[in-house]
Design a protein around this motif. Structure first.
Motif, PDB file in Angstrom:
ATOM      1  N   ASP A 292       1.907   4.677   1.364  1.00 14.77           N
ATOM      2  CA  ASP A 292       1.971   5.511   2.663  1.00 14.77           C
ATOM      3  C   ASP A 292       1.323   6.809   2.737  1.00 14.77           C
ATOM      4  O   ASP A 292       1.853   7.622   2.197  1.00 14.77           O
ATOM      5  CB  ASP A 292       3.510   5.602   3.016  1.00 14.77           C
ATOM      6  N   PRO A 293       0.285   6.952   3.444  1.00 18.12           N
ATOM      7  CA  PRO A 293      -0.386   7.946   3.362  1.00 18.12           C
ATOM      8  C   PRO A 293       0.239   9.199   3.871  1.00 18.12           C
ATOM      9  O   PRO A 293      -0.067  10.385   3.518  1.00 18.12           O
ATOM     10  CB  PRO A 293      -1.734   7.577   4.265  1.00 18.12           C
ATOM     11  N   ALA A 294       1.295   9.170   4.706  1.00 21.92           N
ATOM     12  CA  ALA A 294       1.865  10.286   5.344  1.00 21.92           C
ATOM     13  C   ALA A 294       3.050  10.755   4.337  1.00 21.92           C
ATOM     14  O   ALA A 294       3.551  11.694   4.463  1.00 21.92           O
ATOM     15  CB  ALA A 294       2.680   9.838   6.534  1.00 21.92           C
TER      16      ALA A 294
ATOM     17  N   GLU B 266       0.720  -1.315  -0.189  1.00 22.42           N
ATOM     18  CA  GLU B 266      -0.099   0.093  -0.179  1.00 22.42           C
ATOM     19  C   GLU B 266       0.954   1.276  -0.042  1.00 22.42           C
ATOM     20  O   GLU B 266       1.943   1.382   0.456  1.00 22.42           O
ATOM     21  CB  GLU B 266      -0.766  -0.152   1.260  1.00 22.42           C
TER      22      GLU B 266
ATOM     23  N   ALA C 157      -4.399   8.274  -6.885  1.00 23.64           N
ATOM     24  CA  ALA C 157      -3.689   7.348  -6.165  1.00 23.64           C
ATOM     25  C   ALA C 157      -3.196   6.158  -7.033  1.00 23.64           C
ATOM     26  O   ALA C 157      -2.455   5.609  -6.863  1.00 23.64           O
ATOM     27  CB  ALA C 157      -4.428   7.071  -4.794  1.00 23.64           C
TER      28      ALA C 157
ATOM     29  N   ARG D  64      -9.074   9.055  -5.357  1.00 23.26           N
ATOM     30  CA  ARG D  64      -8.907   7.721  -5.674  1.00 23.26           C
ATOM     31  C   ARG D  64      -8.156   7.369  -7.004  1.00 23.26           C
ATOM     32  O   ARG D  64      -7.205   6.462  -7.000  1.00 23.26           O
ATOM     33  CB  ARG D  64     -10.143   6.877  -5.850  1.00 23.26           C
TER      34      ARG D  64
ATOM     35  N   THR E  17       4.687  12.116   0.897  1.00 16.69           N
ATOM     36  CA  THR E  17       4.245  12.953  -0.472  1.00 16.69           C
ATOM     37  C   THR E  17       4.372  12.080  -1.666  1.00 16.69           C
ATOM     38  O   THR E  17       5.021  11.061  -1.670  1.00 16.69           O
ATOM     39  CB  THR E  17       4.903  14.047  -0.475  1.00 16.69           C
TER      40      THR E  17
ATOM     41  N   SER F  56       0.394  14.995  -0.034  1.00 21.07           N
ATOM     42  CA  SER F  56       0.403  13.737   0.731  1.00 21.07           C
ATOM     43  C   SER F  56      -0.422  12.784  -0.094  1.00 21.07           C
ATOM     44  O   SER F  56      -1.542  13.373  -0.545  1.00 21.07           O
ATOM     45  CB  SER F  56       0.021  13.953   2.110  1.00 21.07           C
ATOM     46  N   VAL F  57      -0.152  11.400   0.049  1.00 14.42           N
ATOM     47  CA  VAL F  57      -1.003  10.711  -0.635  1.00 14.42           C
ATOM     48  C   VAL F  57      -2.442  10.535   0.129  1.00 14.42           C
ATOM     49  O   VAL F  57      -3.331  10.334  -0.545  1.00 14.42           O
ATOM     50  CB  VAL F  57      -0.435   9.061  -0.194  1.00 14.42           C
ATOM     51  N   ARG F  58      -2.567  10.917   1.367  1.00 15.22           N
ATOM     52  CA  ARG F  58      -3.820  11.117   2.076  1.00 15.22           C
ATOM     53  C   ARG F  58      -4.725  11.907   1.503  1.00 15.22           C
ATOM     54  O   ARG F  58      -5.941  12.043   1.765  1.00 15.22           O
ATOM     55  CB  ARG F  58      -3.704  11.273   3.460  1.00 15.22           C
ATOM     56  N   ASP F  59      -4.325  12.934   0.704  1.00 21.71           N
ATOM     57  CA  ASP F  59      -4.951  13.986  -0.006  1.00 21.71           C
ATOM     58  C   ASP F  59      -5.316  13.479  -1.331  1.00 21.71           C
ATOM     59  O   ASP F  59      -5.901  14.493  -1.989  1.00 21.71           O
ATOM     60  CB  ASP F  59      -4.282  15.305   0.279  1.00 21.71           C
TER      61      ASP F  59
END
Length: 326
Positions: free
Chosen positions: A105-107, A103, A176, A173, A109, A167-170
């Motif tokens: 890493d959401p933290a 996966e 990503a 879908r 960039t 960041s990946v969290r931002d």
């Protein structure tokens, strides 16, 4: 794909992998995950593995990329037999994001993910000659590889909220998904495997995702994509559970580079399985992922003394717990 900056040793490798599968099956401690899978895909084919969650789609994808060991039947990827040449198949294949395996890493960039993958690619796949190049030359090569992969994946860094520092969290879908494919493409794989291709995508985003995979296949890479609903122009391999234990998938709109043979069977209880990865086999090390502990993962033999014939929710949960982050 196959730019001049990578080196002669990479450019000389043929692109795209032929995938031949005959009676392929994988059994976990709690029963069969998939059985009797048979199809042939030529280089540049788009293969869509279609079916509901828990029907063995992800495990089939991992087995065909050398990350899970099948116990039944035969398969070859670019002439490399599975499971005997799993390590060699891993070297010529790459995974997009697979939940629980590699996966994002959401933290991190976007830029951090790309730089990390470029460094890993140079560390594990670079020639001795490449490692001896001057730092400025190595940096330029890595930048060219990143730019090539990002372009092929259709990831517009300037359109992201904070550019490559997003960041990946931002990420949305689809963004990503494009990033995970760009990371996979940095190794210039002959076989690209993508899990959950159409998960949580709108109709418009789903159309864009399939257009991307078609473009990669048209460029020569063989693409294996797990989805809930396959497009009509793909070689469609359907995994469905049923009371009879057998199901005949369809291969419609098949491109000229692929045949239309495809057969899968599942145990009757497979429909009770929890979300994938499926029942009990553990993925092998994924040396194409960006995770720094990727090559510490080990291939674990599937339990041979279990006589249970049904795939259960408990078995799927065991598999998820065993898999962890590769």
């Amino acid at each position: 794909m196959g730019g001049e900056s990578v080196g002669t040793e990479t450019e000389e490798q043929p692109h795209g992998a032929t995938v031949v599968v005959d009676g392929f099956g994988l059994k976990g401690p709690r029963g069969w995950v998939f059985r009797q899978v048979s199809f042939r895909a030529e280089p540049g084919a788009l293969v869509a593995v279609e079916g509901p969650s828990g029907s063995g789609r992800t495990c089939l994808l991992l087995a065909l990329t050398g990350r899970m060991k099948a116990e039944e039947g035969h398969a070859e990827v670019a002439g490399l037999p599975l499971p005997r040449k799993m390590a060699a198949v891993r070297r010529i294949s790459a995974l997009g994001q697979v939940p629980g395996v590699n996966e994002l890493d959401p933290a991190f960039t976007v830029a951090e993910h790309l730089r990390e993958r470029a460094l890993l690619q140079r560390r594990y796949d670079g020639s001795v000659r490449a490692l001896l190049r001057r730092p400025a030359e190595r940096a330029a090569t890595a930048r060219a590889r990143i730019d090539e992969a990002v372009k092929a994946a259709g990831l517009d860094l300037d359109a992201l909220p904070k550019g490559e520092r997003t960041s990946v969290r931002d990420l949305e879908r689809l963004e990503a998904l494009r990033l995970s494919i760009a990371l996979a493409l940095m190794g210039r794989p002959r076989l690209l495997a993508v899990d959950d291709t159409d998960l949580k995508l709108s109709d418009a985003d789903r159309a864009e995702a399939w257009a991307l995979l078609r473009s990669l296949a048209a460029a020569g890479t063989t693409v294996l994509a797990v989805c809930s609903e396959a497009p009509e122009d793909a070689l469609r391999i359907t995994t469905l559970s049923g009371e009879t234990g057998e199901t005949t998938p369809q291969a419609s709109g098949t491109p000229a580079s692929a045949t239309t043979e495809a057969t899968t069977t599942e145990t009757a209880a497979a429909k009770t399985a929890a979300p994938e990865p499926g029942a009990g086999a553990r993925p092998a090390a994924d040396t194409t992922t960006g995770a720094t502990d990727a090559d510490r993962a080990a291939v674990r033999e599937t339990a041979a003394d279990d006589t249970t014939d049904a795939t259960t929710e408990e078995g799927a949960a065991d598999a998820l717990a065993e898999t962890g982050r590769a």
